[in-house]
Design a protein around this motif. Structure first.
Motif, short mmCIF file in Angstrom:
data_model
loop_
_atom_site.label_atom_id
_atom_site.label_comp_id
_atom_site.label_asym_id
_atom_site.label_seq_id
_atom_site.Cartn_x
_atom_site.Cartn_y
_atom_site.Cartn_z
N MET A 1 65.26 31.93 54.97
CA MET A 1 65.25 30.96 55.01
C MET A 1 64.56 30.17 53.51
SD MET A 1 62.42 28.11 57.38
CE MET A 1 61.01 29.00 56.46
N THR A 2 65.04 29.37 53.01
CA THR A 2 63.94 28.68 52.20
C THR A 2 63.43 28.14 51.97
OG1 THR A 2 66.48 29.87 49.94
CG2 THR A 2 64.41 28.67 50.03
N VAL A 3 62.52 27.56 51.44
CA VAL A 3 61.25 26.00 51.79
C VAL A 3 62.79 25.71 50.17
CG1 VAL A 3 59.22 25.57 51.60
CG2 VAL A 3 59.84 27.32 52.68
N GLU A 146 46.99 28.87 50.25
CA GLU A 146 46.91 28.01 51.85
C GLU A 146 46.59 26.82 50.38
OE1 GLU A 146 43.45 29.21 53.96
OE2 GLU A 146 43.97 27.33 55.00
N ALA A 147 46.70 26.78 49.06
CA ALA A 147 46.37 25.85 48.15
C ALA A 147 47.32 24.79 47.93
CB ALA A 147 45.68 25.62 46.87
N ILE A 148 48.07 25.58 47.70
CA ILE A 148 49.88 25.49 47.21
C ILE A 148 50.92 24.74 48.53
CG2 ILE A 148 52.37 25.95 46.79
CD1 ILE A 148 50.06 26.03 44.34
N ARG A 149 50.24 25.59 50.44
CA ARG A 149 51.05 24.95 50.77
C ARG A 149 50.68 23.97 51.81
NH1 ARG A 149 53.44 28.44 55.37
NH2 ARG A 149 50.82 28.53 55.94
N SER A 150 49.24 23.46 51.27
CA SER A 150 48.39 22.52 52.06
C SER A 150 48.69 20.88 51.60
CB SER A 150 46.75 22.63 51.37
OG SER A 150 46.34 21.23 52.11
N GLU A 174 50.06 32.19 36.28
CA GLU A 174 51.61 31.85 37.17
C GLU A 174 50.93 30.71 37.87
OE1 GLU A 174 53.44 35.95 38.55
OE2 GLU A 174 54.67 34.39 39.76
N MET A 175 50.12 31.38 38.90
CA MET A 175 49.86 30.19 40.19
C MET A 175 49.48 28.74 39.31
SD MET A 175 47.18 28.69 41.83
CE MET A 175 46.95 27.71 42.94
N LEU A 176 48.79 29.12 38.33
CA LEU A 176 48.17 27.62 37.91
C LEU A 176 49.38 27.02 36.96
CD1 LEU A 176 44.34 29.28 36.44
CD2 LEU A 176 44.84 27.71 38.74
N ALA A 177 50.09 27.44 35.98
CA ALA A 177 51.46 27.20 35.86
C ALA A 177 52.04 25.70 36.08
CB ALA A 177 51.62 27.76 34.95
N GLU A 178 52.09 26.17 37.24
CA GLU A 178 53.27 25.45 37.98
C GLU A 178 52.51 24.80 39.55
OE1 GLU A 178 56.40 24.85 36.32
OE2 GLU A 178 56.41 26.33 34.72
N TYR A 179 51.75 25.75 39.39
CA TYR A 179 51.19 25.16 40.84
C TYR A 179 52.79 24.91 42.02
CZ TYR A 179 47.58 22.51 39.20
OH TYR A 179 46.01 22.29 38.07
N VAL A 181 53.89 28.60 44.11
CA VAL A 181 53.72 30.18 44.72
C VAL A 181 55.45 30.83 45.23
CG1 VAL A 181 52.81 31.97 45.82
CG2 VAL A 181 51.39 30.81 45.20
N SER A 182 55.81 32.14 44.68
CA SER A 182 56.75 32.78 45.49
C SER A 182 56.73 33.90 46.13
CB SER A 182 57.76 33.13 44.15
OG SER A 182 58.09 31.83 43.34
N VAL A 183 57.25 33.41 47.08
CA VAL A 183 57.42 35.06 48.54
C VAL A 183 58.80 34.83 48.39
CG1 VAL A 183 57.32 35.17 50.97
CG2 VAL A 183 55.86 33.36 49.38
N PRO A 184 58.80 35.97 47.38
CA PRO A 184 60.84 36.74 47.96
C PRO A 184 61.31 36.67 49.35
CG PRO A 184 58.71 37.91 46.56
CD PRO A 184 58.67 37.19 47.36
N GLU A 185 61.11 36.86 50.14
CA GLU A 185 61.63 36.70 51.70
C GLU A 185 62.22 35.20 51.90
OE1 GLU A 185 58.58 38.37 51.04
OE2 GLU A 185 59.21 40.71 51.72
N LEU A 186 60.96 34.40 50.83
CA LEU A 186 60.84 32.59 51.97
C LEU A 186 61.35 31.58 50.42
CD1 LEU A 186 57.53 32.80 54.30
CD2 LEU A 186 60.15 32.95 55.05
N GLY A 187 61.09 31.39 49.49
CA GLY A 187 61.89 30.91 48.54
C GLY A 187 60.17 30.86 47.70
N THR A 188 60.61 29.38 47.69
CA THR A 188 58.91 29.29 46.76
C THR A 188 58.29 28.15 47.01
OG1 THR A 188 60.22 30.24 44.20
CG2 THR A 188 58.38 28.46 43.92
N PHE A 189 57.00 27.93 47.11
CA PHE A 189 56.44 27.30 47.57
C PHE A 189 55.21 26.58 46.22
CE2 PHE A 189 56.09 30.21 51.37
CZ PHE A 189 56.11 29.36 52.15
N VAL A 190 55.99 24.81 46.22
CA VAL A 190 54.86 24.11 45.01
C VAL A 190 54.59 22.92 45.64
CG1 VAL A 190 56.23 22.85 43.28
CG2 VAL A 190 57.80 24.26 44.36
#
Ligand code: ATP
Ligand code: MG
Length: 418
Positions: A1-3, A146-150, A174-179, A181-190
């Motif tokens: 699944m990709t977010v 959590e901060a990114i997904r909120s 990495e997180m602060l650069a683009e706000y 987070v990548s979870v390999p199994e799921l995709g990238t949360f922005v």
């Protein structure tokens, strides 16, 4: 699944101006100065992380909490420590839950594998069902994710980032650069809305230039006298205004001494509350000496503070003899025992002729009245000993405090408050 990544919003407008920040923070009991309010305003508009450095107890953590309260945002806190690994900062897979599900679904798994006759085929079949177990249901987000997904905008406090290992700092970058987070199994949360990110540091180690570059940077120092008094007022310590004003001056004087740990704002507040509880309305050196351990946390600091207190309480107390009696200690605080004061007055003068008219005399008297033999460890004696006059107060050193912020460590580069 990709977010699907969602573009971050443009900068949120929680504040109209630096004055608006100052007002909103004051409503929450946090007193800013111009520099602090301006930097906070800019960070809110640029959606840039704010890195706060400074000695202990100057309001770094409190600023993040206040920012959350003032904007109605949820506060997420990542407390950094040595050896912390990124799973505690980013996310973990909820292994227990995954195991529980496989147990419950054992029959279903058996059905799935019923028509496979080799081990390889069974493994292939299970692998095909991976996504059932690596989806968001089993994801345990930690503060960064959590901060990114909120769904709602949040304040992310990364507290004491200098305690984190460099590996975690890299994750943060990495997180602060683009706000995101990548979870390999799921995709990238922005992040739907960029969080306000506040990082604090006590400077126990140098942070990477890369991290500093990405942040607005503010060095929080001890407040000036007016602001500290205002902070005391806002905390409703119960201490009268005149005494509070005097206390602020005394604390600033103590900060100017060569103490191992200079008193912080929180300690000024504690001292005011202590004095209020004791029913003190007028400060004198004796009652301050009795309670100085509220702000001085090392034996040597306690002694140095006690020596300096009389002259800090009454800067005019440079003339020995009759005027000295004027700020004698025993009369207004019956509940404190200061036996021996008047006796000490009579014979302490002249022991150190070179300091005969120095306010340090007061310090010696106070100390002598309270001291018992053998209290000082060697290190204290080696640095001058209790009988020596305390060092002349430097102009209130707002930038000193913990080891890392000791003047020697920062060279002459300390900035003064504006
Ligand atoms: N500007 C301020 N206005 C009101 N209260 C303040 C202010 N600055 C500090 N304080 C008080 O000082 C206390 C200590 O502040 P805080 O915990 O934020 O310090 P800190 O800088 O994070 O210290 P440390 O480095 O030890 O974590 C706060 O709980 C608050 O009561
Ligand atoms: Mg803190």
């Amino acid at each position: 699944m990709t977010v699907q990544p969602v573009p971050a919003d443009s900068a949120p407008a929680d504040f109209d101006s630096p004055d608006d920040v100052a007002r909103a923070f004051a409503e929450q009991g946090y007193i800013t100065d111009r520099r602090l309010a301006t930097t906070t305003f800019v960070m809110s508009r640029l959606a840039k992380p704010l890195l706060l450095e400074g000695p202990a107890g100057v309001g770094k953590t409190e600023l993040a909490k206040t920012l959350a309260a003032a904007t109605g945002r949820r506060l997420l806190r990542l407390q950094c420590y040595e050896g912390q690994d990124e799973t505690k900062a980013l996310y973990e897979w909820d292994y227990g839950k995954q195991l529980l599900y496989t147990q419950i679904l054992r029959e279903k798994t058996a059905q799935l594998l019923a028509d496979t006759d080799t081990l390889e085929a069974a493994v292939d079949r299970v692998a095909g069902a991976d996504s059932a177990f690596f989806n968001e249901r089993f994801l345990a987000p930690r503060p960064l994710l959590e901060a990114i997904r909120s769904e709602d905008p949040v304040v992310l406090l990364v507290d004491e980032v200098d305690r984190a290992d460099e590996a975690l700092e890299a994750v943060l970058l990495e997180m602060l650069a683009e706000y995101q987070v990548s979870v390999p199994e799921l995709g990238t949360f922005v992040a739907k809305q960029a969080p306000y990110v506040v990082l604090t540091s006590n400077n126990t180690r140098d942070l990477s230039a890369a991290l500093k570059r990405r942040c607005l940077h503010l060095f929080l120092e001890y407040p000036d006298a007016d602001r500290e008094l205002e902070i005391l007022r806002s905390k409703r310590t119960g201490l009268g205004d005149a005494a509070a004003q005097r206390l602020v001056d005394v604390v600033r004087g103590l900060r100017g001494l060569d103490l191992r740990k200079a008193p912080s704002i929180s300690e000024t507040i504690d001292w005011a509350r202590t004095l209020a509880v004791l029913g003190v309305s007028e400060l004198d050196a004796a009652v301050l000496a009795d309670t100085v351990s509220v702000v001085a946390k090392y034996e040597r600091d306690v002694e140095r503070s006690r020596q300096a207190l009389p002259r800090l309480v009454d800067p005019n107390a440079t003339v020995p003899s009759s005027q000295d009696q004027g700020h004698g200690h025993a009369h207004s605080h019956g509940s404190h025992t200061h036996g021996g004061h008047s006796h000490d007055h009579s014979h302490d003068h002249g022991d150190h002729g070179d300091h005969g008219d120095h306010p340090a005399d007061d310090g010696r008297r106070v100390r002598a009245a309270k001291d018992t033999p053998g209290r000082h460890d060697d290190s204290f004696g080696a640095r001058g000993g209790p009988a020596d006059a305390p060092a002349a107060p430097r102009k209130v050193g707002t930038g000193q405090g913990t080891r890392s912020f000791a003047p020697g460590n920062r060279g002459g580069a300390r900035r003064r408050p504006v």
